[in-house]
Design a protein around this motif. Sequence first.
Motif, PDB file in Angstrom:
ATOM      1  N   ASN A 139      11.021 -17.185  -5.822  1.00  0.00           N
ATOM      2  CA  ASN A 139      11.277 -18.623  -5.887  1.00  0.00           C
ATOM      3  C   ASN A 139      10.009 -19.289  -6.429  1.00  0.00           C
ATOM      4  O   ASN A 139       9.008 -19.392  -5.737  1.00  0.00           O
ATOM      5  CB  ASN A 139      11.623 -19.184  -4.510  1.00  0.00           C
ATOM      6  N   ASN A 140      10.055 -19.740  -7.675  1.00  0.00           N
ATOM      7  CA  ASN A 140       8.933 -20.437  -8.301  1.00  0.00           C
ATOM      8  C   ASN A 140       9.096 -21.948  -8.238  1.00  0.00           C
ATOM      9  O   ASN A 140       8.398 -22.674  -8.935  1.00  0.00           O
ATOM     10  CB  ASN A 140       8.761 -19.997  -9.752  1.00  0.00           C
ATOM     11  N   GLY A 141      10.018 -22.424  -7.419  1.00  0.00           N
ATOM     12  CA  GLY A 141      10.250 -23.864  -7.289  1.00  0.00           C
ATOM     13  C   GLY A 141       9.340 -24.481  -6.248  1.00  0.00           C
ATOM     14  O   GLY A 141       8.477 -23.819  -5.662  1.00  0.00           O
ATOM     15  N   GLN A 142       9.564 -25.771  -5.988  1.00  0.00           N
ATOM     16  CA  GLN A 142       8.750 -26.521  -5.038  1.00  0.00           C
ATOM     17  C   GLN A 142       9.420 -26.664  -3.677  1.00  0.00           C
ATOM     18  O   GLN A 142       8.828 -27.226  -2.758  1.00  0.00           O
ATOM     19  CB  GLN A 142       8.435 -27.909  -5.609  1.00  0.00           C
ATOM     20  N   ALA A 143      10.660 -26.187  -3.577  1.00  0.00           N
ATOM     21  CA  ALA A 143      11.412 -26.309  -2.324  1.00  0.00           C
ATOM     22  C   ALA A 143      12.041 -24.959  -2.000  1.00  0.00           C
ATOM     23  O   ALA A 143      12.187 -24.102  -2.881  1.00  0.00           O
ATOM     24  CB  ALA A 143      12.498 -27.367  -2.478  1.00  0.00           C
ATOM     25  N   PRO A 144      12.417 -24.754  -0.742  1.00  0.00           N
ATOM     26  CA  PRO A 144      13.115 -23.509  -0.412  1.00  0.00           C
ATOM     27  C   PRO A 144      14.379 -23.355  -1.255  1.00  0.00           C
ATOM     28  O   PRO A 144      15.129 -24.316  -1.447  1.00  0.00           O
ATOM     29  CB  PRO A 144      13.457 -23.678   1.072  1.00  0.00           C
ATOM     30  N   LEU A 145      14.589 -22.148  -1.768  1.00  0.00           N
ATOM     31  CA  LEU A 145      15.746 -21.851  -2.619  1.00  0.00           C
ATOM     32  C   LEU A 145      16.893 -21.421  -1.715  1.00  0.00           C
ATOM     33  O   LEU A 145      16.736 -20.493  -0.917  1.00  0.00           O
ATOM     34  CB  LEU A 145      15.387 -20.751  -3.614  1.00  0.00           C
ATOM     35  N   VAL A 146      18.019 -22.101  -1.843  1.00  0.00           N
ATOM     36  CA  VAL A 146      19.182 -21.806  -1.009  1.00  0.00           C
ATOM     37  C   VAL A 146      20.340 -21.395  -1.913  1.00  0.00           C
ATOM     38  O   VAL A 146      20.797 -22.181  -2.748  1.00  0.00           O
ATOM     39  CB  VAL A 146      19.596 -23.028  -0.162  1.00  0.00           C
ATOM     40  N   ILE A 147      20.798 -20.165  -1.738  1.00  0.00           N
ATOM     41  CA  ILE A 147      21.978 -19.688  -2.474  1.00  0.00           C
ATOM     42  C   ILE A 147      23.194 -20.089  -1.652  1.00  0.00           C
ATOM     43  O   ILE A 147      23.360 -19.646  -0.516  1.00  0.00           O
ATOM     44  CB  ILE A 147      21.937 -18.161  -2.684  1.00  0.00           C
ATOM     45  N   SER A 148      24.031 -20.941  -2.227  1.00  0.00           N
ATOM     46  CA  SER A 148      25.209 -21.415  -1.483  1.00  0.00           C
ATOM     47  C   SER A 148      26.407 -20.490  -1.641  1.00  0.00           C
ATOM     48  O   SER A 148      27.226 -20.387  -0.740  1.00  0.00           O
ATOM     49  CB  SER A 148      25.582 -22.833  -1.912  1.00  0.00           C
ATOM     50  N   ASN A 149      26.508 -19.807  -2.794  1.00  0.00           N
ATOM     51  CA  ASN A 149      27.642 -18.914  -3.014  1.00  0.00           C
ATOM     52  C   ASN A 149      27.369 -18.030  -4.222  1.00  0.00           C
ATOM     53  O   ASN A 149      26.630 -18.417  -5.126  1.00  0.00           O
ATOM     54  CB  ASN A 149      28.923 -19.713  -3.247  1.00  0.00           C
ATOM     55  N   ILE A 150      27.987 -16.862  -4.218  1.00  0.00           N
ATOM     56  CA  ILE A 150      27.954 -15.983  -5.388  1.00  0.00           C
ATOM     57  C   ILE A 150      29.373 -15.485  -5.609  1.00  0.00           C
ATOM     58  O   ILE A 150      30.026 -15.015  -4.676  1.00  0.00           O
ATOM     59  CB  ILE A 150      27.000 -14.783  -5.210  1.00  0.00           C
ATOM     60  N   THR A 151      29.856 -15.610  -6.849  1.00  0.00           N
ATOM     61  CA  THR A 151      31.198 -15.130  -7.174  1.00  0.00           C
ATOM     62  C   THR A 151      31.100 -14.047  -8.237  1.00  0.00           C
ATOM     63  O   THR A 151      30.251 -14.112  -9.126  1.00  0.00           O
ATOM     64  CB  THR A 151      32.093 -16.269  -7.688  1.00  0.00           C
ATOM     65  N   ALA A 152      31.990 -13.068  -8.134  1.00  0.00           N
ATOM     66  CA  ALA A 152      32.027 -11.965  -9.082  1.00  0.00           C
ATOM     67  C   ALA A 152      33.100 -12.219 -10.133  1.00  0.00           C
ATOM     68  O   ALA A 152      34.093 -12.898  -9.864  1.00  0.00           O
ATOM     69  CB  ALA A 152      32.316 -10.659  -8.355  1.00  0.00           C
ATOM     70  N   SER A 153      32.907 -11.653 -11.322  1.00  0.00           N
ATOM     71  CA  SER A 153      33.852 -11.855 -12.417  1.00  0.00           C
ATOM     72  C   SER A 153      35.149 -11.083 -12.215  1.00  0.00           C
ATOM     73  O   SER A 153      36.144 -11.397 -12.843  1.00  0.00           O
ATOM     74  CB  SER A 153      33.213 -11.474 -13.755  1.00  0.00           C
ATOM     75  N   CYS A 154      35.127 -10.054 -11.367  1.00  0.00           N
ATOM     76  CA  CYS A 154      36.366  -9.306 -11.109  1.00  0.00           C
ATOM     77  C   CYS A 154      36.301  -8.691  -9.721  1.00  0.00           C
ATOM     78  O   CYS A 154      35.239  -8.659  -9.096  1.00  0.00           O
ATOM     79  CB  CYS A 154      36.585  -8.228 -12.177  1.00  0.00           C
ATOM     80  N   GLY A 155      37.422  -8.171  -9.266  1.00  0.00           N
ATOM     81  CA  GLY A 155      37.508  -7.556  -7.950  1.00  0.00           C
ATOM     82  C   GLY A 155      36.767  -6.241  -7.845  1.00  0.00           C
ATOM     83  O   GLY A 155      36.540  -5.739  -6.745  1.00  0.00           O
ATOM     84  N   CYS A 156      36.344  -5.689  -8.975  1.00  0.00           N
ATOM     85  CA  CYS A 156      35.628  -4.412  -8.981  1.00  0.00           C
ATOM     86  C   CYS A 156      34.155  -4.595  -8.614  1.00  0.00           C
ATOM     87  O   CYS A 156      33.426  -3.626  -8.436  1.00  0.00           O
ATOM     88  CB  CYS A 156      35.738  -3.753 -10.355  1.00  0.00           C
ATOM     89  N   THR A 157      33.710  -5.839  -8.497  1.00  0.00           N
ATOM     90  CA  THR A 157      32.301  -6.134  -8.257  1.00  0.00           C
ATOM     91  C   THR A 157      32.170  -6.952  -6.980  1.00  0.00           C
ATOM     92  O   THR A 157      32.901  -7.915  -6.771  1.00  0.00           O
ATOM     93  CB  THR A 157      31.726  -6.938  -9.440  1.00  0.00           C
ATOM     94  N   SER A 158      31.220  -6.548  -6.128  1.00  0.00           N
ATOM     95  CA  SER A 158      30.990  -7.317  -4.897  1.00  0.00           C
ATOM     96  C   SER A 158      29.497  -7.597  -4.748  1.00  0.00           C
ATOM     97  O   SER A 158      28.675  -6.702  -4.905  1.00  0.00           O
ATOM     98  CB  SER A 158      31.539  -6.572  -3.684  1.00  0.00           C
ATOM     99  N   PRO A 159      29.161  -8.849  -4.450  1.00  0.00           N
ATOM    100  CA  PRO A 159      27.759  -9.228  -4.304  1.00  0.00           C
ATOM    101  C   PRO A 159      27.334  -9.384  -2.841  1.00  0.00           C
ATOM    102  O   PRO A 159      28.149  -9.614  -1.956  1.00  0.00           O
ATOM    103  CB  PRO A 159      27.714 -10.584  -5.009  1.00  0.00           C
ATOM    104  N   ASP A 160      26.041  -9.248  -2.613  1.00  0.00           N
ATOM    105  CA  ASP A 160      25.405  -9.577  -1.338  1.00  0.00           C
ATOM    106  C   ASP A 160      24.081 -10.235  -1.707  1.00  0.00           C
ATOM    107  O   ASP A 160      23.548  -9.984  -2.793  1.00  0.00           O
ATOM    108  CB  ASP A 160      25.188  -8.312  -0.507  1.00  0.00           C
TER     109      ASP A 160
END
Length: 180
Positions: A93-114
């Motif tokens: 995180n090179n920003g000035q505030a805490p970085l908050v990931i609100s959501n991650i979506t995958a392009s297809c059902g074959c891919t899952s993120p964490d």
Amino acid sequence: MKINVMNVAVLSVALALATSCNQKSDQDAKIQALEDKIAQLETNNTAVTPVNAQATQTADPATLGQFEFPEMEYDFGNINEGQVVEHLFKFTNNGQAPLVISNITASCGCTSPDWSKAPVKPGEEGFVKVVFNSSSKSGAQAPTVSIQANTNPTVTRLRLKGTVTPKIAGAATPVGPIKR
């Protein structure tokens, strides 16, 4: 009789010409009216704001995080169908505030993120793990994940790419019913 037929023919031609001239002048008048409206809009040069438009403000950099990924694409090369590929994308995180990931979506059902669920403080590291399952996939593949966070831009995309070799290479699989 010939004279009557001739008179009717001449009268028909004259009527057709008169009608086409009236239609042409109507079209010319409509075209001129449209051109006048366009010229008026161009000279006024006023933008019309839609009723449902939202006001936007420039984001304060003090409220934003900033991703810095050493890599945003991972090439997994050639794999056999059914294999699972897992890759960990690390970021700072090179920003000035805490970085908050609100959501991650995958392009297809074959891919899952964490991903890092806790806010990532400025200067600290976080991760996005992407798992690609190649079952029922073959050929060139390029799944992506879209990260939504308090960054500018608000969406960042990471990509895996590679080629999946089918289980039975070159063997023709029957399509439809088999006749015996």
